[in-house]
Design a protein around this motif. Structure first.
Motif: not given
Length: 280
Positions: A166-173, A252-261
């Motif tokens: 898997w990649s992009g895990f834990p899921a984020h947006k 420019r700096s990315l702030v990812q919000y990780f899926q609470p679950t």
């Protein structure tokens, strides 16, 4: 949104003001030795990255020679790139037998200076583990090292380490500007597999607790992400690569919000916090 592999004939796959990812631009240019490609993208800064082959880049009176060292595919050598200011006139000339060259872009309203990123300027981070099926390597072409020289654009390459997983895990947006928790960054991927008949899957879950969508990925697939949680996976027995373009709305700096679950699993994946910190 998934765009199936196709011959784009050197025309943008993700053009300016795309309705899904208006902050991104993406083109693939294929040339034979001695052929040239000219482009200019008003309102977007861009980055030229040869996927294979070697090119010369001419931009506003400057010349960057011998860019790119990869042979058969993206696994065959290290990436290099040239940053192109907003609206600049550019010529790409193929100096190897042939080249496939990526052009990544992000919307921006200021004109900066062009520069090149050679192998010694690539920022490498490796994270995850075989046990967690998340072992990955990221090569940042326009990343933290270039922070003060670029407007809104982040460009990197992600490689699986080993086969499957898997990649992009834990899921984020990252679809909403609400600092300090999250930033709005449109994102575009282009996937490759080794061997080429390999395949993967991209998940896009728009809302927490609501089933999302899944798309089969093939060698050459392009995927645009405007909203939602978006992990992806590669089938056992295959390696996966994806060229990554991120364009920020307000920074420019990315702030990812990780899926609470699934956010608690950040603590189970070695090196993931260092990986997150590199998208600056």
């Amino acid at each position: 949104m998934h765009i199936a592999p196709h011959d784009n004939q050197n025309k943008p796959i993700v053009d300016i003001d795309n309705p899904t990812v208006p902050l991104n631009y993406f083109n693939i240019v294929k040339l034979q030795k001695g052929e040239a490609f000219h482009y200019q993208v008003p309102g977007y800064e861009t980055c030229i990255v040869p996927a294979t082959g070697t090119v010369t880049v001419e931009v506003e009176g400057l010349t960057f020679d011998k860019l790119g060292n990869r042979g058969e595919d993206v696994w065959d050598g290290e990436p290099e790139g040239v940053y192109i200011p907003v609206g600049a006139k550019v010529t790409i000339i193929c100096t190897s037998d042939e080249t496939e060259t990526f052009i990544a872009g992000a919307k921006y309203d200021k004109v900066l200076e062009p520069f090149d990123v050679r192998v010694d300027g690539i920022d490498l981070v490796q994270y995850g583990s075989d046990d967690t099926k998340t072992h990955r390597k990221i090569k940042h072409i326009l990343g933290q090292k270039q922070h003060g020289k670029v407007g809104r654009l982040l460009v990197s390459e992600l490689f699986t380490v080993g086969q499957g997983g898997w990649s992009g895990f834990p899921a984020h947006k990252h679809d909403t500007d609400r600092l300090p928790h999250e930033t709005r960054h449109d994102e575009t991927y282009n996937f490759r597999f080794r061997p080429k008949h390999g395949s993967g899957v991209q998940i896009l879950q728009r809302e927490e607790g609501v089933p999302g969508e899944a798309y089969q990925l093939m060698d050459g697939s392009t995927f645009m992400i405007d909203k939602g949680y978006h992990p992806c996976a590669v089938m056992p027995g295959y390696e996966m690569y994806y060229f990554t373009i991120l364009g920020g709305l307000s920074q420019r700096s990315l702030v990812q919000y990780f899926q609470p679950t699934h956010a608690y699993q950040i603590e189970t994946i070695p090196g993931i916090k260092d990986m997150v910190a590199k998208f600056k």
